[in-house]
Design an enzyme around this catalytic site. Structure first.
Site, PDB file in Angstrom:
ATOM      1  N   GLY A 178       0.833  -1.196   0.000  1.00  0.00           N
ATOM      2  CA  GLY A 178       0.000   0.000   0.000  1.00  0.00           C
ATOM      3  C   GLY A 178       0.866   1.243   0.000  1.00  0.00           C
ATOM      4  O   GLY A 178       1.982   1.238  -0.510  1.00  0.00           O
ATOM      5  N   CYS A 179       0.359   2.291   0.578  1.00  0.00           N
ATOM      6  CA  CYS A 179       1.056   3.577   0.616  1.00  0.00           C
ATOM      7  C   CYS A 179       2.421   3.427   1.280  1.00  0.00           C
ATOM      8  O   CYS A 179       2.528   2.907   2.382  1.00  0.00           O
ATOM      9  CB  CYS A 179       0.211   4.577   1.393  1.00  0.00           C
ATOM     10  SG  CYS A 179       1.051   6.124   1.724  1.00  0.00           S
TER      11      CYS A 179
END
Length: 182
Positions: free
Chosen positions: A15-16
């Site tokens: 993810g981020c």
């Protein structure tokens, strides 16, 4: 890639990269964490390029670690405990192929450990949904722009940081105290 003697590298996409970077910077044995892009076809991508979802790259972190202090297996354990490896191309509200879950391996040993760990979690039904984390050979890692590096530590009061990253850090500190730096 130039790595100090006795150190190893792991590259993880969960993810981020602001979230994953903040988590792994906390660990004993980790000397460096760099946010960047890997796994796509665009040469020298920028954050703006990545956000289009057309580069094939994932937001990822490259971790330099001392395997005598923290093993690749321990990094995997924390990686899988601090993101959702069952959601395809998304983590929470971050949606797109750039937010996929993927382990980029640098050796047959890293590949096998990752495969075995996913198989064990699948067998033990660690998650209620199937694990969709990809396992791929490491390709060129492109370092993200400077403003992305160590983002959380410089922006803790920013809303994304306080609502998304801080809870992950708190979970890490609660469940992995013995593995943390001071």
């Amino acid at each position: 890639m130039n790595v100090e003697k006795g150190m190893e590298v792991a590259t993880l996409a969960g993810g981020c990269f602001w979230c994953t970077e903040a988590i792994f910077l906390e660990l004993k044995g980790v000397s460096k964490v760099v946010s960047g892009y890997i796994g796509g076809t665009t040469t020298n991508p920028t954050y703006k390029d990545i956000c289009t979802g057309t580069t094939g790259h994932a937001e990822a972190i490259q971790i330099t670690f001392d395997p005598k202090i923290v093993s690749f297996g321990e990094l995997l354990e924390i990686f899988f405990a601090t993101h959702d490896p069952t959601t395809l191309n998304r983590q929470g509200n971050d949606v797109g192929t750039q937010y996929r879950s993927e382990v980029f391996y640098y050796s047959d040993a890293q590949k096998k450990l990752t495969e075995d760990y996913i198989a064990l979690m699948t067998k033990e039904k660690t998650f209620s949904n199937p694990i969709v984390t990809r396992i791929s050979p490491a390709s060129v890692f492109y370092e993200a722009e400077d403003y992305h590096q160590n983002y959380y530590n410089g922006n803790k009061t920013q809303s994304y940081c306080s609502y998304v990253i801080t809870p992950k850090i708190e979970k890490l500190r609660k469940n992995y105290k013995e593995k943390l730096k001071n």
